[in-house]
Design an enzyme around this catalytic site. Structure first.
Site, PDB file in Angstrom:
ATOM      1  N   HIS A  65       0.860  -1.197   0.000  1.00 56.30           N
ATOM      2  CA  HIS A  65       0.000   0.000   0.000  1.00 56.30           C
ATOM      3  C   HIS A  65       0.888   1.236   0.000  1.00 56.30           C
ATOM      4  O   HIS A  65       1.297   1.736   1.044  1.00 56.30           O
ATOM      5  CB  HIS A  65      -0.926  -0.035   1.214  1.00 56.30           C
ATOM      6  CG  HIS A  65      -2.010   1.004   1.190  1.00 56.30           C
ATOM      7  ND1 HIS A  65      -3.215   0.843   1.834  1.00 56.30           N
ATOM      8  CD2 HIS A  65      -2.088   2.220   0.592  1.00 56.30           C
ATOM      9  CE1 HIS A  65      -3.966   1.921   1.636  1.00 56.30           C
ATOM     10  NE2 HIS A  65      -3.294   2.771   0.892  1.00 56.30           N
ATOM     11  N   GLU A 136      -7.302   1.469  -4.581  1.00 57.84           N
ATOM     12  CA  GLU A 136      -7.926   1.982  -3.351  1.00 57.84           C
ATOM     13  C   GLU A 136      -9.034   2.936  -3.779  1.00 57.84           C
ATOM     14  O   GLU A 136      -8.774   4.028  -4.275  1.00 57.84           O
ATOM     15  CB  GLU A 136      -6.892   2.695  -2.475  1.00 57.84           C
ATOM     16  CG  GLU A 136      -7.480   3.083  -1.109  1.00 57.84           C
ATOM     17  CD  GLU A 136      -6.471   3.760  -0.184  1.00 57.84           C
ATOM     18  OE1 GLU A 136      -5.430   4.216  -0.660  1.00 57.84           O
ATOM     19  OE2 GLU A 136      -6.772   3.840   1.021  1.00 57.84           O
ATOM     20  N   ALA A 147      -9.024  11.076   3.163  1.00 57.58           N
ATOM     21  CA  ALA A 147      -8.463  12.028   2.188  1.00 57.58           C
ATOM     22  C   ALA A 147      -8.799  11.663   0.745  1.00 57.58           C
ATOM     23  O   ALA A 147      -8.290  12.287  -0.187  1.00 57.58           O
ATOM     24  CB  ALA A 147      -6.946  12.092   2.360  1.00 57.58           C
ATOM     25  N   HIS A 223      -5.526  -0.315   6.102  1.00 55.42           N
ATOM     26  CA  HIS A 223      -5.052   0.540   7.198  1.00 55.42           C
ATOM     27  C   HIS A 223      -5.982   0.595   8.418  1.00 55.42           C
ATOM     28  O   HIS A 223      -6.783   1.497   8.583  1.00 55.42           O
ATOM     29  CB  HIS A 223      -4.641   1.945   6.745  1.00 55.42           C
ATOM     30  CG  HIS A 223      -5.520   2.683   5.779  1.00 55.42           C
ATOM     31  ND1 HIS A 223      -6.873   2.821   5.941  1.00 55.42           N
ATOM     32  CD2 HIS A 223      -5.206   3.348   4.646  1.00 55.42           C
ATOM     33  CE1 HIS A 223      -7.343   3.554   4.947  1.00 55.42           C
ATOM     34  NE2 HIS A 223      -6.374   3.871   4.140  1.00 55.42           N
ATOM     35  N   ASN A 226      -7.952   3.574  10.451  1.00 58.95           N
ATOM     36  CA  ASN A 226      -8.156   4.781   9.628  1.00 58.95           C
ATOM     37  C   ASN A 226      -9.155   4.493   8.510  1.00 58.95           C
ATOM     38  O   ASN A 226      -9.069   3.460   7.844  1.00 58.95           O
ATOM     39  CB  ASN A 226      -6.827   5.250   9.018  1.00 58.95           C
ATOM     40  CG  ASN A 226      -5.815   5.589  10.107  1.00 58.95           C
ATOM     41  OD1 ASN A 226      -4.806   4.923  10.258  1.00 58.95           O
ATOM     42  ND2 ASN A 226      -6.111   6.603  10.884  1.00 58.95           N
ATOM     43  N   ASP A 281       1.554   3.420   3.108  1.00 60.42           N
ATOM     44  CA  ASP A 281       0.523   4.355   2.616  1.00 60.42           C
ATOM     45  C   ASP A 281       1.158   5.718   2.321  1.00 60.42           C
ATOM     46  O   ASP A 281       0.531   6.760   2.487  1.00 60.42           O
ATOM     47  CB  ASP A 281      -0.618   4.488   3.635  1.00 60.42           C
ATOM     48  CG  ASP A 281      -1.885   5.112   3.020  1.00 60.42           C
ATOM     49  OD1 ASP A 281      -1.989   5.150   1.776  1.00 60.42           O
ATOM     50  OD2 ASP A 281      -2.751   5.583   3.780  1.00 60.42           O
ATOM     51  N   LEU A 314      -5.840  13.507   7.882  1.00 57.01           N
ATOM     52  CA  LEU A 314      -4.568  12.859   7.520  1.00 57.01           C
ATOM     53  C   LEU A 314      -4.620  12.453   6.049  1.00 57.01           C
ATOM     54  O   LEU A 314      -5.618  11.921   5.577  1.00 57.01           O
ATOM     55  CB  LEU A 314      -4.330  11.619   8.387  1.00 57.01           C
ATOM     56  CG  LEU A 314      -3.747  11.871   9.776  1.00 57.01           C
ATOM     57  CD1 LEU A 314      -3.797  10.583  10.595  1.00 57.01           C
ATOM     58  CD2 LEU A 314      -2.322  12.395   9.699  1.00 57.01           C
ATOM     59  N   ALA A 315      -3.540  12.725   5.345  1.00 57.71           N
ATOM     60  CA  ALA A 315      -3.514  12.481   3.896  1.00 57.71           C
ATOM     61  C   ALA A 315      -2.341  11.589   3.538  1.00 57.71           C
ATOM     62  O   ALA A 315      -1.354  12.025   2.969  1.00 57.71           O
ATOM     63  CB  ALA A 315      -3.420  13.812   3.151  1.00 57.71           C
ATOM     64  N   GLY A 316      -2.454  10.315   3.908  1.00 55.13           N
ATOM     65  CA  GLY A 316      -1.338   9.405   3.666  1.00 55.13           C
ATOM     66  C   GLY A 316      -0.198   9.723   4.620  1.00 55.13           C
ATOM     67  O   GLY A 316      -0.325  10.568   5.506  1.00 55.13           O
TER      68      GLY A 316
HETATM   69 ZN   LIG Z   1      -3.840   4.748   0.690  1.00 55.20          ZN
END
Ligand SMILES: [Zn+2]
Length: 395
Positions: A65, A136, A147, A223, A226, A281, A314-316
């Site tokens: 990922h 994804e 995100a 994940h 999340n 990620d 959170l963005a990765g």
């Molecule tokens: Zn991802």
């Protein structure tokens, strides 16, 4: 012509045992011999590396990922982006990966899938190996989008997936979806009939809905904690199901930001190394430092160890795999044998490539990571080629 290479040092063998002062002999791109050192002398010319006592040789890590690194993102949809990421990864000990897409406008996804399919047709010498694609989204829940841009979310649909798979030349190996959505179970059933891993993620499923998903073929969790319904004492949700259901393999982003160290420790008490898979990620800012970047057409600010959208989502991550390993050992006190399972073996088995990768066994690809005790990467070999050496430059 690749030279024969002999690594002498501590290693984790195919049974998961620590062999002190062992050896690993690489011939061309494969593992030729592996075992205890004495009395071993190869009957061919080799380049020999005697590793320091505090180092350990592990099978190369597989990141299933990852969206990007070093300024590039797979959604850029270019060969250049794929090459940049693939060249960057050996420095963190990753030797193969699933290029991961995200929820975007459909033509943009098709373009990214096409680019990845073309990339794998090249020889991929001198880089980490792209072994497939993780789709994804876009078949995810509006309630748990995180995100992923909500405006491009689609209803799960077998026909639509088939079109994606066509653009990807059948390289999609794993799909993150929300099985509780209309059409979700049907798509799940189709994926498992095609040997594509169906992963529950960005999902608002209740515990009972997860159970239905499992009956239809869900076997993986994207994940943990999340983008999912969390645990409640009257409904364990997706998170509770991930901990409880032995059918599920469970991805964890162990950066100390996406989940607290205590929650990772709590989860690991249930999932153990048999069911845990460490992922990054990571997005394009990994390896670049603080600043403003993009993810799925949205602005992302990177500060300290965090990448966030303007609204704070959170963005990765910007997590390197070797740091995930260090954190996991700090949080859970797991062993190197456990690390091998969580970074290589479990993913290789799940992707049905365990005959080629996932352990230090004779005849397998010579994908090797050498760690120091502090979880720095000392050396990385990708299919027999030394791609990263800490003290030297990339070779
Ligand atoms: Zn991802």
């Amino acid at each position: 012509m690749k030279p024969n290479i002999l690594l002498v040092g501590n290693l984790i063998n195919e049974e998961g045992q620590l062999v002190k002062n062992g050896y690993l002999w690489i011939q061309k791109d494969k593992i030729h011999h592996v075992g205890p050192t004495n009395p071993f002398s190869p009957d061919a010319e080799v380049t020999r590396y005697d590793l320091p006592q505090d180092c350990i040789i592990l099978p190369g890590m597989i990141d299933i990922h990852i969206h990007g690194a070093a300024g590039a993102d797979f959604m850029d949809g270019t060969q250049e982006a794929l090459e940049i990421v693939a060249k960057h990864l050996p420095a963190e000990g990753t030797t193969s990966f699933l290029a991961t897409t995200m929820t975007e406008d459909t033509p943009v996804i098709h373009k990214a899938l096409n680019a990845a399919a073309n990339f794998i047709k090249q020889s991929q010498c001198s880089t980490a190996e792209m072994i497939g694609i993780h789709l994804e989204g876009p078949f995810i829940s509006h309630k748990r989008a995180g995100a992923q841009p909500k405006s491009f979310i689609l209803k799960p649909d077998v026909h639509h997936f088939k079109e994606f798979q066509k653009s990807a030349s059948d390289l999609i190996k794993l799909v993150t979806l929300a099985p509780e959505m209309d059409g979700g179970l049907e798509l799940t059933k189709y994926l498992s009939s095609q040997n594509v891993i169906a992963s529950i993620g960005h999902s608002d499923s209740s515990f009972l809905e997860v159970k239905k998903g499992i009956e239809s073929g869900v076997s993986h969790v994207t994940h943990l904690f999340n983008g999912m319904r969390g645990m409640h004492h009257r409904d364990p949700g997706v998170a509770g199901a991930a901990l409880l259901q032995d059918e599920l393999k469970v991805e964890m982003i162990v950066d100390g930001v996406h989940a607290s160290p205590e929650m990772i420790r709590l989860a690991y008490q249930s999932t153990g190394s048999e069911r845990t898979i460490l992922i990054t990620d990571s997005m394009r800012a990994k390896g670049l430092g603080e600043g403003t970047y993009t993810l799925g057409g949205q602005l992302v600010t990177v500060k300290a160890d965090e990448a966030r959208l303007i609204d704070g989502t959170l963005a990765g991550s910007i997590l390197p795999m070797n740091v995930a390993v260090k954190n996991m050992m700090d949080y859970t006190h797991c062993s190197w044998s456990d690390i091998v399972k969580m970074t290589s073996e479990n993913a290789a088995k799940e992707l049905q490539i365990f005959e080629q990768k996932g352990s230090l066994s004779v005849g397998k690809d010579a994908d090797i990571t050498v760690f120091t005790e502090e979880c720095d990467v000392l050396m990385t070999f990708c299919r027999g080629e030394l791609m990263y050496h800490r003290k030297g430059e990339r070779v």
